[in-house]
Design a protein around this motif. Structure first.
Motif, PDB file in Angstrom:
ATOM      1  N   LYS A 273       0.757  -1.127  -0.058  1.00 47.76           N
ATOM      2  CA  LYS A 273      -0.032  -0.017  -0.173  1.00 47.76           C
ATOM      3  C   LYS A 273       0.794   1.213  -0.032  1.00 47.76           C
ATOM      4  O   LYS A 273       1.873   1.163   0.782  1.00 47.76           O
ATOM      5  N   ASP A 274       0.491   2.174  -0.863  1.00 50.46           N
ATOM      6  CA  ASP A 274       1.078   3.776  -0.990  1.00 50.46           C
ATOM      7  C   ASP A 274       0.106   4.603  -0.350  1.00 50.46           C
ATOM      8  O   ASP A 274      -1.020   4.407  -0.014  1.00 50.46           O
ATOM      9  N   GLU A 275       0.650   5.936  -0.893  1.00 46.62           N
ATOM     10  CA  GLU A 275      -0.462   7.010  -0.213  1.00 46.62           C
ATOM     11  C   GLU A 275      -1.776   6.958  -1.196  1.00 46.62           C
ATOM     12  O   GLU A 275      -2.498   7.047  -0.523  1.00 46.62           O
ATOM     13  N   MET A 276      -1.432   6.750  -2.595  1.00 52.84           N
ATOM     14  CA  MET A 276      -2.600   6.429  -3.395  1.00 52.84           C
ATOM     15  C   MET A 276      -3.472   5.490  -2.908  1.00 52.84           C
ATOM     16  O   MET A 276      -4.908   5.909  -2.921  1.00 52.84           O
ATOM     17  N   PHE A 277      -2.860   4.239  -2.605  1.00 57.95           N
ATOM     18  CA  PHE A 277      -4.128   3.207  -2.352  1.00 57.95           C
ATOM     19  C   PHE A 277      -4.763   3.580  -0.938  1.00 57.95           C
ATOM     20  O   PHE A 277      -5.934   3.257  -1.033  1.00 57.95           O
ATOM     21  N   LEU A 278      -4.126   4.327  -0.069  1.00 55.64           N
ATOM     22  CA  LEU A 278      -4.689   4.569   1.268  1.00 55.64           C
ATOM     23  C   LEU A 278      -5.605   5.649   1.106  1.00 55.64           C
ATOM     24  O   LEU A 278      -6.863   5.541   1.578  1.00 55.64           O
ATOM     25  N   LYS A 279      -5.340   6.473   0.096  1.00 53.23           N
ATOM     26  CA  LYS A 279      -6.570   7.526   0.079  1.00 53.23           C
ATOM     27  C   LYS A 279      -7.724   7.029  -0.710  1.00 53.23           C
ATOM     28  O   LYS A 279      -9.088   7.270  -0.351  1.00 53.23           O
ATOM     29  N   PHE A 280      -7.559   6.099  -1.862  1.00 55.93           N
ATOM     30  CA  PHE A 280      -8.680   5.141  -2.375  1.00 55.93           C
ATOM     31  C   PHE A 280      -9.196   4.623  -1.396  1.00 55.93           C
ATOM     32  O   PHE A 280     -10.609   4.612  -1.296  1.00 55.93           O
ATOM     33  N   GLU A 281      -8.774   3.796  -0.371  1.00 58.88           N
ATOM     34  CA  GLU A 281      -9.636   2.921   0.440  1.00 58.88           C
ATOM     35  C   GLU A 281     -10.410   4.153   1.683  1.00 58.88           C
ATOM     36  O   GLU A 281     -11.468   3.526   1.695  1.00 58.88           O
ATOM     37  N   ALA A 282      -9.638   5.058   1.935  1.00 56.11           N
ATOM     38  CA  ALA A 282     -10.449   6.012   2.720  1.00 56.11           C
ATOM     39  C   ALA A 282     -11.705   6.446   1.970  1.00 56.11           C
ATOM     40  O   ALA A 282     -12.636   7.090   2.635  1.00 56.11           O
ATOM     41  N   GLU A 283     -11.682   6.693   0.515  1.00 61.32           N
ATOM     42  CA  GLU A 283     -13.041   7.076  -0.035  1.00 61.32           C
ATOM     43  C   GLU A 283     -14.212   6.086  -0.174  1.00 61.32           C
ATOM     44  O   GLU A 283     -15.066   6.682  -0.324  1.00 61.32           O
ATOM     45  N   PHE A 284     -14.012   5.078   0.424  1.00 64.65           N
ATOM     46  CA  PHE A 284     -15.169   4.027   0.370  1.00 64.65           C
ATOM     47  C   PHE A 284     -16.268   4.658   1.174  1.00 64.65           C
ATOM     48  O   PHE A 284     -16.155   5.159   2.279  1.00 64.65           O
ATOM     49  N   GLU A 285     -17.254   4.579   0.491  1.00 68.27           N
ATOM     50  CA  GLU A 285     -18.700   5.323   1.185  1.00 68.27           C
ATOM     51  C   GLU A 285     -19.358   4.716   2.313  1.00 68.27           C
ATOM     52  O   GLU A 285     -19.964   5.197   3.097  1.00 68.27           O
ATOM     53  N   TYR A 286     -18.897   3.273   2.447  1.00 71.42           N
ATOM     54  CA  TYR A 286     -19.309   2.575   3.979  1.00 71.42           C
ATOM     55  C   TYR A 286     -18.055   2.365   4.860  1.00 71.42           C
ATOM     56  O   TYR A 286     -17.153   2.456   4.496  1.00 71.42           O
ATOM     57  N   GLU A 287     -18.651   2.069   6.013  1.00 69.49           N
ATOM     58  CA  GLU A 287     -17.729   1.622   6.788  1.00 69.49           C
ATOM     59  C   GLU A 287     -17.277  -0.026   6.667  1.00 69.49           C
ATOM     60  O   GLU A 287     -18.427  -0.788   6.633  1.00 69.49           O
ATOM     61  N   GLU A 288     -16.158  -0.523   6.494  1.00 74.16           N
ATOM     62  CA  GLU A 288     -15.839  -1.799   6.266  1.00 74.16           C
ATOM     63  C   GLU A 288     -16.386  -2.559   7.648  1.00 74.16           C
ATOM     64  O   GLU A 288     -15.970  -2.013   8.677  1.00 74.16           O
ATOM     65  N   THR A 289     -17.106  -3.637   7.253  1.00 70.24           N
ATOM     66  CA  THR A 289     -17.268  -4.446   8.469  1.00 70.24           C
ATOM     67  C   THR A 289     -16.047  -5.259   8.895  1.00 70.24           C
ATOM     68  O   THR A 289     -14.973  -5.299   8.093  1.00 70.24           O
ATOM     69  N   ALA A 290     -15.972  -5.906   9.746  1.00 68.04           N
ATOM     70  CA  ALA A 290     -14.591  -6.521  10.428  1.00 68.04           C
ATOM     71  C   ALA A 290     -14.179  -7.774   9.338  1.00 68.04           C
ATOM     72  O   ALA A 290     -13.119  -7.830   8.666  1.00 68.04           O
ATOM     73  N   ASP A 291     -15.129  -8.630   9.043  1.00 65.59           N
ATOM     74  CA  ASP A 291     -14.837  -9.699   8.148  1.00 65.59           C
ATOM     75  C   ASP A 291     -14.681  -9.079   6.561  1.00 65.59           C
ATOM     76  O   ASP A 291     -13.913  -9.774   5.797  1.00 65.59           O
ATOM     77  N   GLN A 292     -15.351  -7.960   6.233  1.00 67.32           N
ATOM     78  CA  GLN A 292     -15.095  -7.579   4.913  1.00 67.32           C
ATOM     79  C   GLN A 292     -13.648  -6.927   4.787  1.00 67.32           C
ATOM     80  O   GLN A 292     -12.943  -7.370   4.042  1.00 67.32           O
ATOM     81  N   LEU A 293     -13.150  -6.370   5.837  1.00 65.82           N
ATOM     82  CA  LEU A 293     -11.563  -5.963   6.061  1.00 65.82           C
ATOM     83  C   LEU A 293     -10.948  -7.095   6.019  1.00 65.82           C
ATOM     84  O   LEU A 293      -9.536  -6.777   5.742  1.00 65.82           O
ATOM     85  N   ARG A 294     -10.965  -7.964   6.712  1.00 66.50           N
ATOM     86  CA  ARG A 294     -10.209  -9.204   7.011  1.00 66.50           C
ATOM     87  C   ARG A 294     -10.031  -9.826   5.549  1.00 66.50           C
ATOM     88  O   ARG A 294      -8.955 -10.227   5.244  1.00 66.50           O
ATOM     89  N   SER A 295     -11.134  -9.950   4.845  1.00 66.73           N
ATOM     90  CA  SER A 295     -11.131 -10.585   3.112  1.00 66.73           C
ATOM     91  C   SER A 295      -9.959  -9.794   2.383  1.00 66.73           C
ATOM     92  O   SER A 295      -9.577  -9.958   1.435  1.00 66.73           O
ATOM     93  N   ILE A 296     -10.353  -8.181   2.758  1.00 64.41           N
ATOM     94  CA  ILE A 296      -9.530  -7.461   1.785  1.00 64.41           C
ATOM     95  C   ILE A 296      -8.004  -7.595   2.099  1.00 64.41           C
ATOM     96  O   ILE A 296      -7.272  -7.608   0.972  1.00 64.41           O
TER      97      ILE A 296
END
Length: 828
Positions: A273-296
């Protein structure tokens, strides 16, 4: 609730509930600093500027004015992403994840550093004392929709056990196949407890303590098979297990060889992960659930390794699988690799295309749609672009697998709903797998895939948290009824919705459409099926999608991926003709909005349907809970038959000992071949005379009690046990009854004794007696040390049992003594 006033720059008063970190504000002045932040960030986004530059300006302005900055994020992962981005221009910001927002603000009196704190604050504000500017993540990244939190732990056979009824067949790992005769209350030495009762041949009974239900499984084999119960204490069961062990060893050799071949394939190692990827993740319009985040994280870790990825993501419709795929695709495209997204239908391809385009709109990534709805000229142009490397992400049907399609630098293949592709298509997919990462997504994994994941030969990530405001689908079974059809359709139309009517015989659709028009003349009814020409089918589907029709009479063309939130009733004619996983997929076409959805399974009224069909439909009625796809697939293992799953050579062995026990032996065989050190499963005996059960006054339903008994008997960590306790409190309310607390204590001790290989512990007569297995992990030197240092407390018997003297017979103090002993000998 304490009321606390603060001297605010814009005169803000707030009440705070410090325990829950909830803040209520009352404004005396509407000139909010946060309104300016929002305005400037929105302008930056519209002008395609980097909105983090705006945050940087505010950050430096606060510094010039002598103010600290406190950022709030809803979750710790989001806080970590923000920290990474802020550190690009300021290295004096830290995450304060052990404090409430108010506690963090108090720290600003004496610190010149800035903080990020985990808090649900919606809008920021400015304080004059201390001099602090608070900025929320909503103001930076936009407001996120929250998801329901769950504490589920996936156990493939847990829900199967929950549906156990009296007289069902069960398997005890040491005694064999018997008949479940119910939970039995028994009083021993004046103490009442629950026992799981199993009847064997000659009416012999076995009473299993409920904390040892990990040794018991429901007997799952081919439907309709004749079952012979074993004799308690007989040699037959051991002989059957010995034969099955040999068979599983042979199969394990084949499976491990396949896995080894896959592991040898070298894949591309994607960048971290770099700056662009973290920014892209942060723009997701939902809060990730614990198991969704684990899958990612599972997927991203796979992609960063040198081994070619082959991972299955299992999660119900709308549970966030697509976001997992989008992040993987973004990572691949960012590293210059092409991505192919393979879906089973043109409609689903179009919907994925829309979602990917919207999510990636702020990034220079070229996305194309390739399916049969594109003209020959358009398809030719896209194929040429793919070959030249001018397309980053291609979304399409099996058209992607055509011989004329050549990728310039393919790095990732995403396959949605794998069970919908035929053998030829799967063979073509295998050709890609030589050096390309493969990510497969499904709501109901096909049984063979599920089986491989259960024994650890296929990587799998499961998403079980339901979307926000989603309700389970109410499922009804009925003989074909004109009256019921009319009522169901009119009910849906009155609330402004639409209806799917599924009938899987193209030749009968015209006749059935006329009948439906007679039953419900008020409804606008159109029909669609896969034999229509492409343009006509597209027009029909878009008519329904645009709400220009009320009822879509169709075949199984809607089975996969169709997303029409306004359609919340589905009627399935001749439901007995569909497989279990197929019915589950079909039912998933509704229930995609905040409205309650309904599924009506219609059966023929003029003849009797088969037992297997009845069982499939009963199972679908049972599993209405959101996130049941994994469990439906587990049941499908039973209905599809063992021969189809693992080959006819293995069928007889599965018949002898049951599917779950067979898979356990197969898992052990795989571990042996891999050279992993493994002792026979140790199930410590805990002899303590206390009431330890779930009172009927707390959980009335016997199947729910069985579910939690089975769950508690599983090999959980202390943290997972706390999660189970939280789940009980959430579902049935506090306080946890004393008897149930006792059960948690026994289970906790049992799990602590397992890794030490202590086979039993007996508490009574002011003594604790420990019995060690021959393979115990307790070092002899530690026992000698205990006996030498505390001879009045510990002593060794000639049988090599350790006896510990305790002050009284109070079992609570005895359990504390056991905890202390485990720490002493386990090095905790």
């Amino acid at each position: 609730m304490e009321k606390k006033k603060t001297k605010a720059f814009y005169s803000i008063e707030f009440e705070t509930d410090s325990e829950n970190d909830k803040i209520t504000f009352s404004l005396k002045d509407k000139a909010w600093n946060q309104a300016l932040i929002k305005h400037e960030i929105n302008n930056a986004k519209r002008e395609n500027k980097d909105f983090l530059d705006v945050i940087k300006q505010h950050h430096l302005l606060n510094k010039e004015n002598g103010r600290s900055t406190v950022y709030t994020c809803h979750t710790l992962p989001q806080a970590q992403r923000l920290l990474f981005l802020l550190n690009k221009f300021d290295n004096q910001t830290i995450i304060d994840d052990h404090s409430t927002l108010l506690e963090t603000i108090d720290k600003c009196y004496d610190n010149n550093i800035n903080f990020i704190v985990v808090s649900a604050l919606a809008d920021g504000f400015i304080l004059s004392e201390p001099a602090v500017c608070v900025i929320s993540e909503n103001e930076i990244f936009g407001e996120k929709q929250k998801n329901i939190k769950t504490s589920k732990t996936i156990d493939a056979f847990l829900s199967v056990f929950q549906e156990l009824k009296k007289n069902d067949y069960v398997v005890h790992s040491k005694h064999g196949i018997g008949i479940y005769r119910g939970l039995q209350k028994m009083t021993i030495d004046g103490i009442e407890n629950d026992f799981f009762q199993i009847e064997y041949a000659d009416e012999d009974l076995l009473f299993v303590p409920i904390y040892r239900l990990n040794s018991v499984q429901r007997y799952i084999s081919q439907g309709g098979a004749t079952v012979k119960v074993d004799k308690l204490g007989g040699a037959t069961w051991d002989k059957k297990k010995t034969r099955a062990k040999k068979a599983t060893m042979d199969l394990a050799h084949q499976l491990v060889k396949l896995q080894s071949e896959r592991n040898l394939k070298q894949g591309f190692s994607f960048s971290p992960k770099d700056e662009m990827f973290l920014k892209f993740e942060a723009e997701f319009e939902y809060e990730e659930t614990a198991d969704q985040l684990r899958s990612i994280n599972d997927v991203l870790d796979d992609m960063e390794s040198t081994k070619a990825m082959d991972r299955l993501i299992c999660g119900d419709v709308g549970f966030g699988k697509t976001e997992v795929a989008i992040r993987a695709a973004f990572k691949a495209a960012k590293d210059g690799k092409q991505v192919a997204v393979l879906v089973p239908t043109t409609i689903l391809a179009f919907q994925h295309y829309q979602v990917f385009k919207k999510r990636l709109q702020n990034y220079p990534i070229n996305i194309e749609l390739l399916n049969r709805f594109k003209s020959p000229k358009e398809q030719k142009e896209i194929v040429a672009k793919l070959k030249r490397g001018e397309v980053d992400i291609t979304i399409g049907t099996h058209r992607i697998l055509s011989n004329d399609v050549h990728f310039s630098n393919l790095g990732l293949l995403i396959v949605d709903e794998e069970q919908r592709f035929g053998v030829k298509h799967k063979e073509k997919i295998k050709e890609f797998s030589a050096n390309v990462d493969i990510l497969t997504m499904t709501a109901t994994p096909i049984p063979r895939t599920l089986n491989l994941s259960l024994i650890g030969l296929k990587d799998i990530s499961v998403i079980t948290t339901p979307p926000v405001d989603r309700f389970p689908i109410k499922t009804f079974v009925s003989k074909f009824s004109n009256d019921l059809i009319r009522k169901a359709i009119l009910f849906e139309l009155k609330r402004g919705g639409q209806v799917f009517f599924l009938h899987n015989r193209v030749q009968d659709l015209g006749e059935l459409q006329q009948k439906l028009k007679q039953i419900v003349p008020e409804a606008r009814i159109i029909s669609a099926h896969g034999q229509m020409n492409e343009k006509e089918l597209e027009e029909k589907m878009m008519t329904f999608y645009n709400k220009e029709a009320d009822v879509l009479l169709c075949t199984t063309i809607i089975e996969s991926g169709l997303d029409i939130p306004n359609a919340n009733t589905i009627i399935v004619n001749r439901a007995d003709n569909f497989g279990l996983s197929q019915l589950y997929q079909i039912r998933g076409r509704v229930g995609r909005s905040t409205k309650r959805a309904y599924c009506y399974l219609m059966l023929p009224s003029h003849f009797t349907i088969g037992r297997a069909a009845i069982e499939r439909i009963k199972t679908l009625q049972t599993f209405t809970e959101l996130g049941s796809g994994f469990h439906v697939a587990s049941y499908d293992l039973e209905f599809r038959g063992a021969g189809e799953l693992l080959g006819s050579s293995q069928s007889g062995f599965i018949e002898d000992i049951g599917l779950e026990e067979y898979l356990r032996l197969l898992e052990e065989a795989v571990e042996d071949i891999k050279g992993e050190e493994k002792h026979d499963e140790l199930d410590p005996e805990i002899s303590i005379n206390i009431p330890a059960f779930i009172p009927e006054t707390y959980i009335k339903d016997i199947n729910q009690r069985l579910y939690f008994y089975k769950k508690l008997s599983n090999n959980y960590s202390q943290t997972e046990l706390k999660d189970v306790e939280a789940e009980l409190e959430d579902r049935y309310g506090p306080p946890i009854p004393e008897e149930l607390k006792n059960l948690f204590s026994i289970v906790s001790i049992k799990q602590a004794l397992k890794p030490l290989r202590i086979s039993s512990i007996k508490i009574g007569n002011k003594k604790l007696v420990y019995t060690f297995d021959n393979t115990t992990n307790v070092l002899p030197g530690k026992i000698v040390e205990l006996v030498t240092k505390m001879p009045n407390k510990y002593k060794i018997t000639p049988e090599m049992k350790l006896i510990s003297n305790i002050n009284d017979n109070d079992w609570r103090s005895a359990i504390r003594e056991v905890d202390e002993f485990i720490k002493l000998v386990g090095g905790v």
